[in-house]
Enzyme design. Structure first.
Site, PDB file in Angstrom:
ATOM      1  N   CYS A   1     -49.956 -35.816 -15.454  1.00  0.00           N
ATOM      2  CA  CYS A   1     -50.956 -36.603 -14.727  1.00  0.00           C
ATOM      3  C   CYS A   1     -51.958 -35.683 -14.040  1.00  0.00           C
ATOM      4  O   CYS A   1     -51.595 -34.626 -13.523  1.00  0.00           O
ATOM      5  CB  CYS A   1     -50.278 -37.475 -13.681  1.00  0.00           C
TER       6      CYS A   1
ATOM      7  N   ARG B   1     -45.952 -32.657 -18.270  1.00  0.00           N
ATOM      8  CA  ARG B   1     -45.784 -31.709 -17.171  1.00  0.00           C
ATOM      9  C   ARG B   1     -44.446 -30.976 -17.315  1.00  0.00           C
ATOM     10  O   ARG B   1     -44.329 -29.779 -17.078  1.00  0.00           O
ATOM     11  CB  ARG B   1     -45.793 -32.508 -15.864  1.00  0.00           C
TER      12      ARG B   1
ATOM     13  N   ARG C   1     -52.771 -28.350 -10.053  1.00  0.00           N
ATOM     14  CA  ARG C   1     -51.302 -28.325 -10.070  1.00  0.00           C
ATOM     15  C   ARG C   1     -50.848 -26.937 -10.511  1.00  0.00           C
ATOM     16  O   ARG C   1     -50.363 -26.752 -11.623  1.00  0.00           O
ATOM     17  CB  ARG C   1     -50.737 -29.415 -10.997  1.00  0.00           C
ATOM     18  N   PRO C   2     -51.013 -25.932  -9.619  1.00  0.00           N
ATOM     19  CA  PRO C   2     -50.665 -24.567 -10.012  1.00  0.00           C
ATOM     20  C   PRO C   2     -49.159 -24.405 -10.238  1.00  0.00           C
ATOM     21  O   PRO C   2     -48.371 -25.227  -9.785  1.00  0.00           O
ATOM     22  CB  PRO C   2     -51.112 -23.723  -8.804  1.00  0.00           C
TER      23      PRO C   2
ATOM     24  N   ILE D   1     -48.947 -34.467  -0.431  1.00  0.00           N
ATOM     25  CA  ILE D   1     -48.430 -33.536  -1.451  1.00  0.00           C
ATOM     26  C   ILE D   1     -49.556 -32.995  -2.340  1.00  0.00           C
ATOM     27  O   ILE D   1     -49.704 -31.781  -2.465  1.00  0.00           O
ATOM     28  CB  ILE D   1     -47.376 -34.221  -2.355  1.00  0.00           C
TER      29      ILE D   1
ATOM     30  N   ARG E   1     -45.217 -43.502 -20.361  1.00  0.00           N
ATOM     31  CA  ARG E   1     -44.614 -42.175 -20.163  1.00  0.00           C
ATOM     32  C   ARG E   1     -43.438 -42.261 -19.203  1.00  0.00           C
ATOM     33  O   ARG E   1     -42.554 -41.405 -19.234  1.00  0.00           O
ATOM     34  CB  ARG E   1     -45.649 -41.203 -19.577  1.00  0.00           C
TER      35      ARG E   1
ATOM     36  N   LYS F   1     -36.606 -40.746 -14.637  1.00  0.00           N
ATOM     37  CA  LYS F   1     -37.484 -39.919 -15.479  1.00  0.00           C
ATOM     38  C   LYS F   1     -37.476 -38.458 -15.025  1.00  0.00           C
ATOM     39  O   LYS F   1     -37.283 -37.552 -15.838  1.00  0.00           O
ATOM     40  CB  LYS F   1     -38.917 -40.462 -15.410  1.00  0.00           C
ATOM     41  N   ASN F   2     -37.713 -38.224 -13.745  1.00  0.00           N
ATOM     42  CA  ASN F   2     -37.902 -36.836 -13.316  1.00  0.00           C
ATOM     43  C   ASN F   2     -36.600 -36.035 -13.285  1.00  0.00           C
ATOM     44  O   ASN F   2     -36.631 -34.810 -13.190  1.00  0.00           O
ATOM     45  CB  ASN F   2     -38.668 -36.778 -11.991  1.00  0.00           C
TER      46      ASN F   2
ATOM     47  N   ASP G   1     -45.021 -40.307  -5.366  1.00  0.00           N
ATOM     48  CA  ASP G   1     -45.007 -41.101  -6.604  1.00  0.00           C
ATOM     49  C   ASP G   1     -44.997 -42.603  -6.329  1.00  0.00           C
ATOM     50  O   ASP G   1     -45.030 -43.400  -7.266  1.00  0.00           O
ATOM     51  CB  ASP G   1     -43.801 -40.710  -7.475  1.00  0.00           C
TER      52      ASP G   1
HETATM   53  C1  EPZ Z   1     -42.999 -33.239  -9.770  1.00  0.00           C
HETATM   54  O1  EPZ Z   1     -44.260 -32.641 -10.070  1.00  0.00           O
HETATM   55  C2  EPZ Z   1     -42.965 -34.544 -10.499  1.00  0.00           C
HETATM   56  N1  EPZ Z   1     -43.101 -34.286 -11.925  1.00  0.00           N
HETATM   57  C3  EPZ Z   1     -44.100 -35.437 -10.014  1.00  0.00           C
HETATM   58  O2  EPZ Z   1     -43.913 -36.690 -10.631  1.00  0.00           O
HETATM   59  C4  EPZ Z   1     -43.998 -35.617  -8.502  1.00  0.00           C
HETATM   60  O3  EPZ Z   1     -45.162 -36.277  -8.048  1.00  0.00           O
HETATM   61  C5  EPZ Z   1     -43.904 -34.265  -7.802  1.00  0.00           C
HETATM   62  O4  EPZ Z   1     -42.843 -33.470  -8.380  1.00  0.00           O
HETATM   63  C6  EPZ Z   1     -43.633 -34.382  -6.308  1.00  0.00           C
HETATM   64  O5  EPZ Z   1     -42.452 -35.099  -6.082  1.00  0.00           O
HETATM   65  C7  EPZ Z   1     -42.021 -34.053 -12.647  1.00  0.00           C
HETATM   66  O6  EPZ Z   1     -40.893 -34.042 -12.161  1.00  0.00           O
HETATM   67  C8  EPZ Z   1     -42.227 -33.799 -14.089  1.00  0.00           C
HETATM   68  P1  EPZ Z   1     -44.352 -30.154  -7.094  1.00  0.00           P
HETATM   69  P2  EPZ Z   1     -44.520 -31.124  -9.764  1.00  0.00           P
HETATM   70  O7  EPZ Z   1     -44.113 -28.844  -7.717  1.00  0.00           O
HETATM   71  O8  EPZ Z   1     -43.284 -30.363 -10.066  1.00  0.00           O
HETATM   72  C9  EPZ Z   1     -47.922 -27.536  -5.178  1.00  0.00           C
HETATM   73  C10 EPZ Z   1     -44.669 -38.771 -11.432  1.00  0.00           C
HETATM   74  O9  EPZ Z   1     -45.539 -39.627 -11.174  1.00  0.00           O
HETATM   75  N2  EPZ Z   1     -47.448 -26.442  -6.038  1.00  0.00           N
HETATM   76  O10 EPZ Z   1     -43.301 -30.734  -6.227  1.00  0.00           O
HETATM   77  O11 EPZ Z   1     -45.772 -30.722 -10.454  1.00  0.00           O
HETATM   78  C11 EPZ Z   1     -48.484 -28.700  -5.992  1.00  0.00           C
HETATM   79  O12 EPZ Z   1     -49.817 -28.478  -6.368  1.00  0.00           O
HETATM   80  C12 EPZ Z   1     -44.996 -37.317 -11.315  1.00  0.00           C
HETATM   81  O13 EPZ Z   1     -43.523 -39.031 -11.830  1.00  0.00           O
HETATM   82  C13 EPZ Z   1     -48.076 -25.219  -5.978  1.00  0.00           C
HETATM   83  O14 EPZ Z   1     -49.039 -25.012  -5.240  1.00  0.00           O
HETATM   84  O15 EPZ Z   1     -44.770 -31.199  -8.203  1.00  0.00           O
HETATM   85  C14 EPZ Z   1     -48.280 -29.838  -5.033  1.00  0.00           C
HETATM   86  O16 EPZ Z   1     -49.333 -29.844  -4.110  1.00  0.00           O
HETATM   87  C15 EPZ Z   1     -46.393 -36.975 -11.067  1.00  0.00           C
HETATM   88  N3  EPZ Z   1     -47.589 -24.206  -6.748  1.00  0.00           N
HETATM   89  C16 EPZ Z   1     -46.976 -29.472  -4.328  1.00  0.00           C
HETATM   90  O17 EPZ Z   1     -46.819 -28.066  -4.495  1.00  0.00           O
HETATM   91  C17 EPZ Z   1     -46.514 -24.373  -7.575  1.00  0.00           C
HETATM   92  O18 EPZ Z   1     -46.134 -23.427  -8.258  1.00  0.00           O
HETATM   93  C18 EPZ Z   1     -45.729 -30.162  -4.851  1.00  0.00           C
HETATM   94  O19 EPZ Z   1     -45.710 -30.060  -6.274  1.00  0.00           O
HETATM   95  C19 EPZ Z   1     -45.909 -25.625  -7.646  1.00  0.00           C
HETATM   96  C20 EPZ Z   1     -46.389 -26.649  -6.861  1.00  0.00           C
END
Ligand code: EPZ
Length: 431
Positions: free
Chosen positions: A118, A94, A123-124, A330, A400, A23-24, A308
């Site tokens: 989700c 997302r 989630r900035p 995370i 999803r 998916k991702n 995840d």
């Molecule tokens: C991706 O989310 C995945 N989503 C998530 O999958 C997954 O949990 C996550 O990566 C971590 O592996 C998709 O691929 C669509 P991150 P993402 O940016 O991109 C912080 C699932 O269940 N952060 O790696 O939103 C953030 O808040 C889902 O399949 C900032 O602060 O995750 C988090 O604490 C849910 N600023 C950390 O970094 C930013 O600009 C990692 O988030 C971006 C992120």
């Protein structure tokens, strides 16, 4: 009308399950097709609602999308005529944030609704924005839209040091940098398998991306990408979810079409918990006959234990011998499912990012809610292990990200069916 999953628990699983495309990876590769001049054939696409939504968004933008077979689509974005991303579709997922990087890379201009997805606490997207700005974009958020614009029309290369390891920002910056004027360097990049898959997809269409899978990724901008054919990697988390299901319910299942290397972080933890895992070339055999041992789990960026898989492993630890400590490394808040597991008798205390799970001999079936995608998967796992009947609502979250979950689990002997309820009454059984 309300659709739920109904599970009669306590049946060990036996047989084989074939894993779908990731998916991702798919949700980044589909927007990446916007960068390609020509037809991209994408194989091993999972049939899940996040993918259907993204394909629909591309069609609304003017892409030609042709279904070749159940897992293959041809996408041609050569004649995009509309750049207004439909608000109601984009805010449901997302991954719509990848449209910003892709549209910016292709047209130097993007207006995309702020993403949904989700609810895992804050989630900035500040790191995505930081990357686009380093590449010459002016970015602001107004009227619910992320508006990004390159004054001279073509993204310049840039140097970005990410403040934290973020999958989304790493992939989005990669998308924006692919057709840039110069070189983009991402430091402290995410190393997840889907980051590498996106780079491989783009490179196979003519991009010049080096270092994906390490913490420094270098993207030398190219003038154009041509069409081609690419097959998405198998889904690490879908495979891990079924591995956890076997651990919880017992039995022996061959999980096919996987890359065992991607599963090592999950395999190591399950082995520590007393589950037998045999790695084959493109499959893993998972067997659990005895007790489950307690374990401590901390989620981390790849190659650490994936966030995840946090809720699914929690569901297994509910019936482990002893007390386990789970730490979310995370996201701010990924324990909303705990109240639902408590309905099934689980003993879990949460304090901030830490959950303490005191194992009990057996869970008991209950009506529960899937509050997000992986929380829903955890409810299914708990239901398979529990004594009695579990009914799960909110299953649109599960759909999803999991293709044909009911069919795949029924195929290994689980008693799980989809039921449709109207006005509180049971109406039809779907099987
Ligand atoms: C991706 O989310 C995945 N989503 C998530 O999958 C997954 O949990 C996550 O990566 C971590 O592996 C998709 O691929 C669509 P991150 P993402 O940016 O991109 C912080 C699932 O269940 N952060 O790696 O939103 C953030 O808040 C889902 O399949 C900032 O602060 O995750 C988090 O604490 C849910 N600023 C950390 O970094 C930013 O600009 C990692 O988030 C971006 C992120």
């Amino acid at each position: 009308m309300l659709t739920k999953y109904q599970i009669q628990g306590g049946k060990p699983l036996h047989g084989s399950i074939t894993i779908s495309g990731a998916k991702n990876a798919a949700v980044a590769i589909i927007p990446a097709a916007l960068l390609v001049d020509g037809v991209c054939r994408i194989e091993n696409i999972p049939q899940i609602s996040d993918v259907s939504l993204l394909l629909q968004i591309l069609q609304e933008l003017g892409a030609e999308v042709r279904t070749v077979n159940r897992t293959t689509v041809d996408i041609d974005c050569s004649h995009i005529r509309n750049r207004q991303v439909p608000y109601d579709l984009a805010r449901k997922i997302r991954a719509s944030y990848y449209l910003v990087g892709a549209l910016l890379g292709r047209f130097g201009w993007a207006e995309v609704p702020l993403p949904g997805g989700c609810d895992l606490g804050g989630r900035p997207i500040d790191q995505h924005v930081k990357g686009f700005v380093a590449m010459g974009a002016e970015v602001d958020v107004r009227n619910g839209l992320i508006c990004a614009k390159i004054p001279n029309g073509r993204v310049a290369g840039g140097q970005v040091y990410l403040d934290m390891v973020t999958v989304g920002a790493t992939m989005n910056i990669m998308l924006a940098g692919t057709l840039a004027e110069g070189m983009t360097v991402i430091e402290n990049a995410a190393k997840e398998p889907h980051v590498v898959d996106l780079a491989n997809f783009l490179n196979s269409m003519g991009a010049n991306i080096m270092g994906a899978g390490t913490d420094v990724i270098k993207i030398r901008g190219v003038k154009r990408l041509r069409g081609g054919c690419y097959s998405i990697i198998p889904d690490q988390i879908e495979a891990g979810t079924y591995m956890a299901a076997v651990a919880a319910a017992g039995g022996e299942v061959l999980i096919q079409n996987v890359i065992p290397k991607h599963l090592e972080c999950i395999t190591a933890k399950l082995v520590e918990m007393g589950v037998e895992v045999e790695e084959l070339d493109d499959a893993v055999r998972v067997k659990r006959t005895g007790m489950i041992n307690r374990a401590n789990v901390k989620t981390m960026p790849y190659p650490g234990f994936p966030t995840d898989m946090q809720s699914q492993i929690a569901a297994v630890l509910c019936i482990a011998a002893g007390t386990s400590v789970l730490t979310e490394g995370i996201f701010d808040s990924r324990y909303r499912y705990v109240d639902e597991l408590r309905r099934m008798g689980a003993h879990i205390q949460v304090d901030g990012k830490v959950a303490v799970i005191e194992g009990i001999s057996s869970l008991t079936g209950a009506p529960v809610h899937a509050c997000d995608l992986r929380a829903g998967a955890a409810m299914v796992i708990a239901g398979l292990a529990a004594q009695g009947t579990t009914e799960i609502d909110g299953i649109h979250h599960i759909e999803r990200g999991y293709e044909n979950l009911v069919g795949k689990l029924s195929g290994v002997g689980a008693d799980i069916r989809e039921i449709t309820v109207e006005d509180g009454e049971l109406q039809t059984h779907v099987g």
